[in-house]
Structures are given as structure tokens and as C-alpha cells.
Design a protein around this motif. Sequence first.
Motif, short mmCIF file in Angstrom:
data_model
loop_
_atom_site.label_atom_id
_atom_site.label_comp_id
_atom_site.label_asym_id
_atom_site.label_seq_id
_atom_site.Cartn_x
_atom_site.Cartn_y
_atom_site.Cartn_z
N ASN A 284 0.82 -1.22 0.00
CA ASN A 284 0.00 0.00 0.00
C ASN A 284 0.85 1.26 0.00
O ASN A 284 0.50 2.25 -0.65
CB ASN A 284 -0.94 0.00 1.21
CG ASN A 284 -2.14 -0.89 1.01
OD1 ASN A 284 -3.06 -0.56 0.27
ND2 ASN A 284 -2.13 -2.05 1.65
N LYS A 285 1.96 1.24 0.71
CA LYS A 285 2.83 2.41 0.78
C LYS A 285 3.28 2.83 -0.62
O LYS A 285 3.32 4.02 -0.95
CB LYS A 285 4.04 2.11 1.65
CG LYS A 285 5.05 3.25 1.74
CD LYS A 285 6.24 2.87 2.61
CE LYS A 285 7.27 4.00 2.65
NZ LYS A 285 8.45 3.63 3.51
N TYR A 286 3.65 1.84 -1.44
CA TYR A 286 4.10 2.12 -2.80
C TYR A 286 2.98 1.95 -3.83
O TYR A 286 3.24 2.08 -5.02
CB TYR A 286 5.28 1.21 -3.17
CG TYR A 286 6.53 1.55 -2.39
CD1 TYR A 286 7.43 2.50 -2.88
CD2 TYR A 286 6.81 0.94 -1.17
CE1 TYR A 286 8.58 2.82 -2.17
CE2 TYR A 286 7.96 1.26 -0.47
CZ TYR A 286 8.84 2.20 -0.96
OH TYR A 286 9.97 2.52 -0.25
N ASP A 287 1.78 1.67 -3.33
CA ASP A 287 0.62 1.42 -4.20
C ASP A 287 1.02 0.54 -5.38
O ASP A 287 0.85 0.88 -6.55
CB ASP A 287 0.02 2.73 -4.71
CG ASP A 287 -1.37 2.53 -5.33
OD1 ASP A 287 -2.00 1.49 -5.03
OD2 ASP A 287 -1.80 3.39 -6.11
N VAL A 288 1.56 -0.63 -5.03
CA VAL A 288 2.09 -1.54 -6.03
C VAL A 288 1.00 -1.97 -7.00
O VAL A 288 -0.07 -2.42 -6.59
CB VAL A 288 2.72 -2.77 -5.35
CG1 VAL A 288 3.17 -3.80 -6.39
CG2 VAL A 288 3.90 -2.35 -4.48
N GLN A 289 1.27 -1.82 -8.28
CA GLN A 289 0.34 -2.24 -9.33
C GLN A 289 0.52 -3.73 -9.57
O GLN A 289 1.63 -4.20 -9.82
CB GLN A 289 0.62 -1.47 -10.63
CG GLN A 289 -0.32 -1.82 -11.78
CD GLN A 289 -0.02 -1.02 -13.04
OE1 GLN A 289 0.75 -0.06 -13.02
NE2 GLN A 289 -0.61 -1.44 -14.14
N ILE A 290 -0.57 -4.49 -9.49
CA ILE A 290 -0.53 -5.94 -9.59
C ILE A 290 -1.21 -6.37 -10.89
O ILE A 290 -2.40 -6.12 -11.08
CB ILE A 290 -1.21 -6.59 -8.37
CG1 ILE A 290 -0.55 -6.12 -7.07
CG2 ILE A 290 -1.17 -8.12 -8.47
CD1 ILE A 290 -1.36 -6.39 -5.81
N MET A 291 -0.46 -7.02 -11.76
CA MET A 291 -0.96 -7.41 -13.07
C MET A 291 -0.95 -8.93 -13.21
O MET A 291 -0.18 -9.62 -12.53
CB MET A 291 -0.11 -6.79 -14.17
CG MET A 291 0.01 -5.28 -14.10
SD MET A 291 1.16 -4.59 -15.35
CE MET A 291 0.23 -4.92 -16.85
N THR A 292 -1.80 -9.43 -14.10
CA THR A 292 -1.88 -10.87 -14.36
C THR A 292 -1.80 -11.11 -15.86
O THR A 292 -2.65 -10.64 -16.61
CB THR A 292 -3.20 -11.45 -13.82
OG1 THR A 292 -3.37 -11.10 -12.46
CG2 THR A 292 -3.21 -12.97 -13.97
N GLY A 293 -0.77 -11.86 -16.27
CA GLY A 293 -0.68 -12.17 -17.69
C GLY A 293 0.74 -12.42 -18.13
O GLY A 293 1.63 -12.66 -17.32
N ASP A 294 0.97 -12.33 -19.42
CA ASP A 294 2.29 -12.56 -19.99
C ASP A 294 3.24 -11.44 -19.55
O ASP A 294 2.83 -10.29 -19.37
CB ASP A 294 2.18 -12.58 -21.51
CG ASP A 294 3.48 -12.97 -22.18
OD1 ASP A 294 3.82 -14.18 -22.16
OD2 ASP A 294 4.17 -12.08 -22.71
N PHE A 295 4.51 -11.79 -19.41
CA PHE A 295 5.51 -10.81 -18.94
C PHE A 295 5.56 -9.56 -19.81
O PHE A 295 5.82 -8.45 -19.32
CB PHE A 295 6.89 -11.47 -18.90
CG PHE A 295 7.41 -11.94 -20.24
CD1 PHE A 295 8.06 -11.07 -21.10
CD2 PHE A 295 7.24 -13.26 -20.66
CE1 PHE A 295 8.53 -11.48 -22.33
CE2 PHE A 295 7.70 -13.69 -21.88
CZ PHE A 295 8.34 -12.80 -22.73
N SER A 296 5.29 -9.69 -21.10
CA SER A 296 5.44 -8.57 -22.04
C SER A 296 4.45 -7.44 -21.77
O SER A 296 4.71 -6.29 -22.14
CB SER A 296 5.29 -9.07 -23.47
OG SER A 296 4.02 -9.66 -23.68
N MET A 297 3.34 -7.75 -21.11
CA MET A 297 2.32 -6.73 -20.90
C MET A 297 2.76 -5.66 -19.90
O MET A 297 2.19 -4.57 -19.85
CB MET A 297 1.01 -7.37 -20.44
CG MET A 297 1.07 -8.05 -19.09
SD MET A 297 -0.46 -8.93 -18.67
CE MET A 297 -1.59 -7.56 -18.42
N THR A 298 3.82 -5.94 -19.13
CA THR A 298 4.28 -4.96 -18.15
C THR A 298 4.85 -3.71 -18.82
O THR A 298 4.88 -2.64 -18.21
CB THR A 298 5.35 -5.57 -17.24
OG1 THR A 298 6.43 -6.08 -18.05
CG2 THR A 298 4.77 -6.70 -16.40
#
Length: 306
Positions: free
Chosen positions: A177-191
Motif C-alpha cells: 500500500n505504501k508504494y501502491d504496487v500495481q498488480i498485473m496478471t498475464g504474460d511478462f510482455s504486458m508490463t
Amino acid sequence: MNNQYSARPFIKWAGGKGQLLPQLLSAFPNKLRDDCFTYVEPFVGGGAMLFFLLQRFPNIKRAIINDVNSHLTDAYNVVKSSPDALIDNLKGFENEYKSLLKEESRKEFYLMMRKRYNSSNPGIVEHTALLIFLNKTCFNGLYRENSKGEFNVPFGRYTKPIICNEDVIYADSMLLNKYDVQIMTGDFSMTLDSVKYEKDAVFFYFDPPYRPISSTSNFNTYVKDGFDDNKQCELASFCHQLSTKYNFYWMLSNSDCSATNPQDMFFEELYHGFNIIRVQAMRSINSNAVKRGKLTELLVRNYQHQ
């Protein structure tokens, strides 16, 4: 939290980087030790590197994590947003498990929980609690799915496992929460979509499923779809793109195949022109005790240590 660095993986994941963190830190870009940067981890796994860096680099502006395993990324979302509810569920599971005095009873309970995880449709909090319970009580803390996408690891025979570590869950939740980490699901390339227009420095750390070093060490299937040589080549192409088009920093870990087979120069050829070093690791995930122990891993970087 008594320990300054109390945040650490809330779940055990094959290939975890806990023991390698000092070596990874020593290979970190010196330029980013003071300058603001965005941290991206496309294969987050247990998150050892994530939690390690977030506690030591206050100059991280934001962080983005991703994994192809939706059960795992759901778990990160639950730890981030609902730690109290997660802890309540885990305490209930832990109390019930530890009240069973016979191993056969604990095994029956484990198998029941595994079936519930695979076949029921619980809410996201309960599903995450089931995932953590299975992770703490299954054989060798291993996560593995069969061709149907079902968790199929056998019972681990632990008598008093720590199923609910609330200090770790709260510490992890605080950082997410401190860094409001963005959490994604999928192939590595989408980052890449989240940082392609970033003005400050960007640092990617890649810890993909490792390429097998022999025909008998082919555990790289954490989900029903594996990570074969074609995917390794796609990842290398992605890394080249980060260097040539975006001038982002990146570091990648993988198996040292040529250490066991000098003819296997797969990674040396794939990452020719980049900085490749070897680091010492200790692996214990193999079910065969003879195959556990010290070995080298590759660490590839697109920068010199300066």
C-alpha cells in the motif's frame, strides 16, 4: 513490527530468491541507489526481491508486479487490500489443522482442503487463504498444477507448520500500500505498457521459470502452460527491446545450463553482448535429496556495475 525488515514472502515459491538477495543487491545499478526509479518484476513469484528492494530503496517511485498465475496475483491483491480478513481465515484453518493429532487425520483434512481449492468457488479472500494453507502444508512447499490447471501437490506431513504469520502479512500489506504496487496478471510482455512513457529511470528484474539443466530436472511448470525454449527466446527479445528502444535497466536470473553440460551454451548465445556473471545458489525444491545443494545460476545484466 520489531524487525526493520520484517516484510518477506508470505508464500513459498519454487526458485525463491531469499538466499541470493545479497548477491543480487551487489549487482544492482549503482546509478539507481539514489535516483528515483520505477521497479518492474514481470515474474514476481514469492516476491522476495520485491519486498527486499521496497524496504531498502525509498527512492522507488512506484512498483509494478506481474505473474501469469492468477491465483498468485489474487493473493497479492488480498494481502494488499484485505489482510484482516485473510488472517481470520488462516487462523481458522490453522486451529483446525493443529487440533488433529493423528497424521492420517491431518492428511484427510489437507486433501479435503485441496479439493475445496480446486473445485469450489469461494470468494477471493477464502481462496487465497486456501492457497496459503496448502502451500504451508503440502510436500516441500511446492506449487504445481496439472494439465487441468488443478493444484496437485501431495500432503507434506508437517505437524506444526506456521500457517498464519500475521506479522509478515501485515508488513507485506503495508509495503504494497505504501508504494501502491500495481498488480498485473498475464504474460511478462504486458508490463511494458505501464512504463513505456516513463520519464524517470526504470529497472526490470526478471526471474522466469528456469530452463531445465538436465532431462530429469524439468520442473518449470507452475501453471498448466509451461515456459519452454520458445518463451525463453521471446523473453530475450523483450530484454533486447528494453535496452535498444527504451534504454531501461534490466537484470535477469536463470539456470546455468553450461555448468552441467559445456555444450549447452543456450543462454550465452541468447544473451551474447550482455554482462553475464555466475552466482552461487542453494536449491532444495528437488524431491530427490541427492540433487539438492549448491549450484551456480546465471545473472544477466544490460549494464556494467557502475
